[in-house]
Scaffold this active site. Structure first.
Site, PDB file in Angstrom:
ATOM      1  N   PHE A 135      -9.224  -5.455   6.139  1.00 12.24           N
ATOM      2  CA  PHE A 135      -9.146  -4.772   4.743  1.00 12.24           C
ATOM      3  C   PHE A 135      -8.542  -5.778   3.812  1.00 12.24           C
ATOM      4  O   PHE A 135      -7.862  -6.642   4.163  1.00 12.24           O
ATOM      5  CB  PHE A 135      -7.979  -3.695   4.703  1.00 12.24           C
ATOM      6  CG  PHE A 135      -7.582  -2.925   3.511  1.00 12.24           C
ATOM      7  CD1 PHE A 135      -8.015  -1.924   3.036  1.00 12.24           C
ATOM      8  CD2 PHE A 135      -6.456  -3.619   2.628  1.00 12.24           C
ATOM      9  CE1 PHE A 135      -7.945  -1.369   1.756  1.00 12.24           C
ATOM     10  CE2 PHE A 135      -6.104  -2.969   1.604  1.00 12.24           C
ATOM     11  CZ  PHE A 135      -6.863  -2.027   1.166  1.00 12.24           C
ATOM     12  N   THR A 136      -9.041  -6.025   2.478  1.00 12.01           N
ATOM     13  CA  THR A 136      -8.438  -6.734   1.525  1.00 12.01           C
ATOM     14  C   THR A 136      -8.262  -6.042   0.191  1.00 12.01           C
ATOM     15  O   THR A 136      -8.860  -4.817   0.039  1.00 12.01           O
ATOM     16  CB  THR A 136      -9.717  -7.764   1.166  1.00 12.01           C
ATOM     17  OG1 THR A 136     -10.784  -7.276   0.591  1.00 12.01           O
ATOM     18  CG2 THR A 136      -9.995  -8.678   2.339  1.00 12.01           C
ATOM     19  N   ASP A 166       6.032  -6.984  -8.648  1.00  9.18           N
ATOM     20  CA  ASP A 166       7.153  -6.045  -9.442  1.00  9.18           C
ATOM     21  C   ASP A 166       8.007  -6.474 -10.411  1.00  9.18           C
ATOM     22  O   ASP A 166       8.833  -6.067 -11.242  1.00  9.18           O
ATOM     23  CB  ASP A 166       7.982  -5.416  -8.395  1.00  9.18           C
ATOM     24  CG  ASP A 166       7.407  -4.471  -7.350  1.00  9.18           C
ATOM     25  OD1 ASP A 166       6.342  -3.654  -7.791  1.00  9.18           O
ATOM     26  OD2 ASP A 166       7.517  -4.395  -6.179  1.00  9.18           O
ATOM     27  N   SER A 220     -12.207  -1.459   5.223  1.00  4.83           N
ATOM     28  CA  SER A 220     -12.212  -2.121   6.400  1.00  4.83           C
ATOM     29  C   SER A 220     -13.321  -1.605   7.252  1.00  4.83           C
ATOM     30  O   SER A 220     -13.754  -0.475   7.134  1.00  4.83           O
ATOM     31  CB  SER A 220     -10.958  -2.147   7.036  1.00  4.83           C
ATOM     32  OG  SER A 220     -10.646  -1.052   7.451  1.00  4.83           O
ATOM     33  N   ASP A 249      -7.888  -2.256  13.888  1.00  2.00           N
ATOM     34  CA  ASP A 249      -7.053  -1.917  12.495  1.00  2.00           C
ATOM     35  C   ASP A 249      -5.500  -1.794  13.183  1.00  2.00           C
ATOM     36  O   ASP A 249      -5.424  -0.674  13.604  1.00  2.00           O
ATOM     37  CB  ASP A 249      -7.566  -0.839  11.763  1.00  2.00           C
ATOM     38  CG  ASP A 249      -6.623  -0.470  10.400  1.00  2.00           C
ATOM     39  OD1 ASP A 249      -5.368  -1.156  10.220  1.00  2.00           O
ATOM     40  OD2 ASP A 249      -7.005   0.392   9.823  1.00  2.00           O
ATOM     41  N   GLN A 305      -9.163  -6.577  -2.510  1.00  2.00           N
ATOM     42  CA  GLN A 305     -10.558  -6.489  -3.409  1.00  2.00           C
ATOM     43  C   GLN A 305     -11.319  -5.623  -2.847  1.00  2.00           C
ATOM     44  O   GLN A 305     -12.023  -4.758  -3.793  1.00  2.00           O
ATOM     45  CB  GLN A 305     -11.478  -7.794  -3.773  1.00  2.00           C
ATOM     46  CG  GLN A 305     -10.541  -8.939  -4.199  1.00  2.00           C
ATOM     47  CD  GLN A 305      -9.158  -9.356  -3.430  1.00  2.00           C
ATOM     48  OE1 GLN A 305      -9.084  -9.317  -2.054  1.00  2.00           O
ATOM     49  NE2 GLN A 305      -8.066  -9.796  -4.205  1.00  2.00           N
ATOM     50  N   ASP A 313       9.595   4.657  -5.901  1.00  2.00           N
ATOM     51  CA  ASP A 313       8.284   4.467  -5.188  1.00  2.00           C
ATOM     52  C   ASP A 313       8.103   5.564  -4.036  1.00  2.00           C
ATOM     53  O   ASP A 313       9.052   6.058  -3.395  1.00  2.00           O
ATOM     54  CB  ASP A 313       8.383   3.113  -4.504  1.00  2.00           C
ATOM     55  CG  ASP A 313       8.101   1.701  -5.216  1.00  2.00           C
ATOM     56  OD1 ASP A 313       7.193   2.174  -6.043  1.00  2.00           O
ATOM     57  OD2 ASP A 313       8.395   0.766  -4.791  1.00  2.00           O
ATOM     58  N   ASP A 373       9.896  -5.110  -4.672  1.00  2.00           N
ATOM     59  CA  ASP A 373      10.063  -6.174  -3.557  1.00  2.00           C
ATOM     60  C   ASP A 373       9.178  -7.381  -3.709  1.00  2.00           C
ATOM     61  O   ASP A 373       9.232  -8.310  -3.139  1.00  2.00           O
ATOM     62  CB  ASP A 373      10.072  -5.498  -2.024  1.00  2.00           C
ATOM     63  CG  ASP A 373       8.645  -4.876  -1.752  1.00  2.00           C
ATOM     64  OD1 ASP A 373       7.869  -4.655  -2.736  1.00  2.00           O
ATOM     65  OD2 ASP A 373       8.385  -4.408  -0.969  1.00  2.00           O
TER      66      ASP A 373
END
Length: 682
Positions: free
Chosen positions: A377-378, A522, A384, A344, A380, A307, A518
Site C-alpha cells: 500500500f502507498t 498536523d 495493495s 499485509d 499515492q 480524530d 502527531d
C-alpha cells in the site's frame, strides 16, 4: 499512565516550603503580588508601632499591637507558604526528570551515514544539524530525527510507560527524544536543537515554573484585586479624620488591621498557587503544558476537534463481511481478498485473512512458495495486492479501485456502488477487491465506537462544548459513525488544509478550538489551534507546533486536558467568590469594634456579640490568616468540578462558595473570640 502522585503535604516539601516562605519575605519577591505587598507594608508598620509603644515613644497597648503585627506577618507567611508549596510540588516532579539527563559522550559522525568515521564528543556540545550514531545500550544524546536505521527505544524515563517503542527513519515515528535509551539495533540521528533547548530541558523549565507567566485571566483578576485594594485603602484612610473629628481617633494599628481584613487577601494569597498547581495537575495527567496560558485556554475551549481513530473508535478496524458483486460467488471474493492480504501485516489485512479462513476454511498460503509478488500500500495508490501467475489482484479504496479498473479498460459496476454506499451508511469502511479489470466485490471493515464515549460527548455538550470528529473516511461512513458516537459535527475526507481551514472558520466566529496531532502534516493546524496537544510519539514538527505534549500519546487525553483547564478556572472563580463574600462577614466584626466608641450606634452591627473591641479585631485578623492555610488543599487539588451549563455552574458556585464565604467567617471569628476570652488573652 500517569506519574506517581505526591502526597498533598509531603513532609519534606512542607519543610522546604516553610524555608522558601521566609525567603519570600524579601520585598523584591513581595511586590509581585500587590495585595499581599500591602499586607507586608502593614506588618512592617505595625511592628514599628508596637516597638515604639513598648519603648514608651508612643502611647497605646503595645501587647495588642504586637499581637496584630505578629498575625499580619503570619498572613504574609501563609500566602508565601501556599505559593512555595505549589512550586515545591512542581520542582519535585521536575527533579524526577532531571535524573534522566546524564552527562555523556556522543559519537558524532563526519558523514551522514552508518559506518562513517565518528568523533567522541561531550553530548552537551552537540549543535543543531550534527549527525550522531547511537547503538543498543546508548542514551540518545539529543532531540532529533532518525535519518537511517530502526531501533527499539525505552522512553519510560520521559513518558513513564515501560513498553518500548519502535523508532525508524521516514514517516511519523522518526522523532527521538534526548535522555531515552536504545534497547536494540542502531539509529543515525540528526540533532534538531541546540544545547539547553531539548524537549527535556523545556519540560524541566516549564515544570519548575521558571518560565511561568501570568495568564490573561490571572492578570485581569489581579487588576480587579488591585482596584478593590485601592478602594479599601482610600476608604480606610478617610476613617481616621472622621474618628478624630468625633473626639476618639482610631489607632493606626486598628486601621491597618481593618484594611487587611477588608482587602481580598484570601484569593490574593492563593492566586499564584492556583496557577502553579494547574500546570502541576496537568503534569500529573502526563501532559506537559508550555505555559499557564495553555492550561487556561483549555478551560475556555468550546470546540473540540477529535480524530476518529483511537479517540472515538478503538482504532483496530476488523473485516466483518464479504459482499460479492453481481455474478460473483462469495467464496471467490474471499479467496481473492485473502490472497491480496497474505503479506499485509496491518490489523485490517490480518483480519481479512482470518475472516476468509473462518467463513470458508481457506488456509493461509505462503507468498514465497506461490512465487508471487506482493504490491504494498502507498499513500499515492491507496491500494495493495498481489501478482500471482497471470492474476493481478488488488484491494483498496473505492476511488482508487475505480481508477485502476478504468485504467485497465474495465467498467465499475453500478451494483458495487450501491453495496459501497450500503456499507458506508452502516458506519463501516468499504474496501473493493478487483482481479484484473473485473470487480469482485466489497469487504466491510467495521471500527468499534468506544464504550461510554457517547455519554462523555453529552456531558461536553451540556458544558457548551461542540465536538467535531475528524476522519479520512468518506462522508457516508463518517456520518454513520458520528451519529453512533453522538458528536455534533464531522469533517470527512479530512486533509491538513481542510483541518486548518475548519479551525480558522471556528476562530473567526469567536470560538476557542482544541485539537490533537502527531504528524508533520498536523503541524499547521496545531500551530493555529488555541489548545494543541501534540503526541510525544509524533514528529518533532508536531511537538514544536503544539502548546502541550501528551507523554502517553493518547488522543483521548484531550477531553481530560479540557477538564483540568476548566477545573483551574473553576478553582480560581470559587476562591474569588469565597474571598469577597467572607470580607462582608468581617465588616460586622471589625467596624463596630473599631468605631463603637466614636459612634455608639454601630453597636447594632455587632451581631456576633464579640467580647470586646480588641478581641473582635484580633479574632478577625487571626481568622484572616488561618483561612489561607485551610484553603491551600483546595487551591492545590482544585475545586470539585461537574459538567454543567454556565448558569447552573454559577448558581452552584454562589451557593457553595458565596454562602459558605458568608457563614464560615461568622462561625470562625466567633470561635476564635471565645477561645481568646476563655484563655484570658484579651
Amino acid at each position: 499512565m500517569s506519574r506517581k502522585q505526591l502526597a498533598l503535604f509531603e513532609p519534606t516539601l512542607v519543610v522546604q516550603a516553610l524555608k522558601e516562605a521566609v525567603k519570600k519575605l524579601n520585598p523584591q519577591a513581595q511586590w509581585r503580588n500587590p495585595v499581599m505587598f500591602i499586607v507586608w507594608i502593614g506588618s512592617l508598620l505595625t511592628t514599628f508601632i508596637s516597638i515604639a509603644m513598648a519603648s514608651g515613644a508612643m502611647p497605646g497597648n503595645a501587647l495588642f499591637s504586637a499581637a496584630i503585627s505578629a498575625w499580619l506577618w503570619v498572613t504574609v507567611l501563609f500566602a508565601n507558604f501556599a505559593e512555595a508549596l505549589a512550586e515545591g510540588r512542581s520542582k519535585a516532579q521536575a527533579n524526577s526528570l532531571k535524573g534522566v539527563k546524564k552527562t555523556a559522550f556522543a559519537r558524532k559522525l563526519r558523514e551522514p551515514k552508518y559506518g562513517a568515521a565518528a568523533d567522541k564528543v561531550p553530548a552537551d556540545q552537540l549543535r543543531k544539524g550534527d549527525i550522531v550514531l547511537v547503538e543498543a545500550g546508548d542514551i540518545i544524546p539529543c532531540d532529533g530525527e532518525v535519518i537511517e536505521g530502526g531501533a527499539s527505544v525505552d522512553e519510560s524515563a520521559i513518558t513513564g510507560e515501560s513498553a518500548p517503542v519502535i523508532r525508524e527513519s521516514g514517516g511519523d515515528f522518526a522523532s527521538v527524544t534526548g535522555g531515552t535509551r536504545i534497547l536494540s539495533d542502531w539509529l543515525v540521528i540528526e540533532c534538531s536543537v541546540n544545547p539547553g533547548e531539548t524537549f527535556l530541558d523545556r519540560m524541566i523549565a516549564m515544570v519548575e515554573g521558571a518560565q511561568r507567566r501570568k495568564t490573561p485571566n490571572e492578570i485581569a483578576l489581579t487588576i480587579l484585586l488591585i482596584a478593590l485594594t485601592i478602594v479599601f485603602l482610600l476608604a480606610t484612610a478617610t476613617l481616621w479624620p472622621f474618628s478624630a473629628w468625633g473626639g476618639n481617633a482610631v489607632s493606626v494599628t486598628v486601621l491597618v488591621a481593618l484594611l487587611v481584613c477588608l482587602i481580598p487577601t484570601t484569593i490574593g494569597g492563593l492566586l499564584s498557587a492556583i496557577g502553579v498547581a494547574g500546570m502541576s495537575r496537568m503534569l500529573g495527567a502526563n501532559v506537559i503544558a508550555t505555559s499557564g496560558r495553555a492550561v487556561e485556554a483549555a478551560g475556555d475551549v468550546d470546540v473540540l476537534l477529535l480524530d476518529k481513530t483511537g479517540t472515538i473508535t478503538l482504532g483496530n478496524r476488523q473485516a466483518s463481511e464479504f459482499i460479492p458483486a453481481q455474478g460473483v460467488d462469495e467464496k471467490t471474493l474471499a479467496d481473492a481478498a485473502q490472497l491480496a492480504s497474505l503479506a499485509d501485516e496491518t490489523p485490517e489485512g490480518r483480519s481479512i485473512v482470518i475472516l476468509a479462513k473462518q467463513r470458508f476454511n481457506l488456509r493461509e498460503r505462503d507468498v514465497q512458495s506461490l512465487h508471487a509478488t506482493f504490491v504494498p500500500f502507498t499513500a499515492q495508490s491507496r491500494m495493495s495486492g498481489i501478482n500471482i501467475d497471470n492474476r493481478m489482484i488488488r484491494k483498496g479504496s473505492v476511488d482508487a479501485i475505480r481508477r485502476h479498473v478504468e485504467a485497465n479498460g474495465g467498467h465499475f459496476p453500478a451494483d458495487v456502488d450501491q453495496k459501497v454506499d450500503q456499507v458506508a451508511r452502516q458506519g463501516a469502511t468499504p474496501l473493493v477487491v478487483v482481479e484484473g479489470s473485473r470487480v469482485l466485490g466489497v469487504i466491510a471493515l467495521k471500527d468499534i465506537v468506544k464504550g461510554g464515549i457517547k455519554e462523555r460527548f453529552a456531558q461536553l455538550r451540556k458544558m457548551g462544548i461542540k465536538t467535531v470528529m475528524i476522519t479520512g473516511d468518506n462522508r457516508l461512513t463518517a456520518a454513520a459513525i458520528a451519529a453512533e458516537a453522538g458528536v455534533d459535527d464531522f469533517l470527512a475526507e479530512a486533509t491538513p488544509e481542510a483541518k486548518l481551514a475548519l479551525i480558522r472558520q471556528y476562530q473567526a466566529e469567536g470560538r476557542l478550538v482544541a485539537m490533537t496531532g502527531d504528524g508533520t502534516n498536523d503541524a499547521p493546524a496545531l500551530a493555529q489551534a488555541d489548545v494543541a496537544v501534540a503526541m510525544n510519539s509524533g514528529t518533532q514538527a508536531a511537538k514544536e507546533a503544539g502548546n502541550m505534549v501528551d507523554l502517553d500519546s493518547n488522543p483521548t487525553k484531550l477531553i481530560e486536558v479540557v477538564h483540568i483547564g476548566k477545573q483551574m478556572l473553576m478553582t480560581r472563580g470559587s476562591l474569588t467568590t469565597f474571598s469577597i463574600a467572607n470580607d462582608v462577614a468581617k465588616y460586622f466584626a471589625i467596624i463596630p469594634a473599631a468605631f463603637a466608641a466614636t459612634y455608639p450606634q454601630l453597636n447594632a452591627l455587632n451581631i456576633m456579640r464579640l467580647h470586646s473591641p480588641d478581641s473582635a479585631i484580633l479574632s478577625a485578623v487571626i481568622f484572616n490568616a488561618l483561612i489561607i492555610v485551610f484553603l491551600i488543599p483546595l487551591a492545590l487539588k482544585g475545586a470539585s468540578y461537574k459538567p454543567l451549563t454556565a448558569s447552573a455552574m454559577l448558581r452552584r458556585n454562589l451557593w457553595i462558595y458565596g454562602l459558605g464565604g458568608l457563614l464560615v467567617p461568622f462561625i470562625g471569628i466567633k470561635v476564635i473570640d471565645l477561645l481568646l476570652t476563655v484563655c484570658g488573652l484579651v
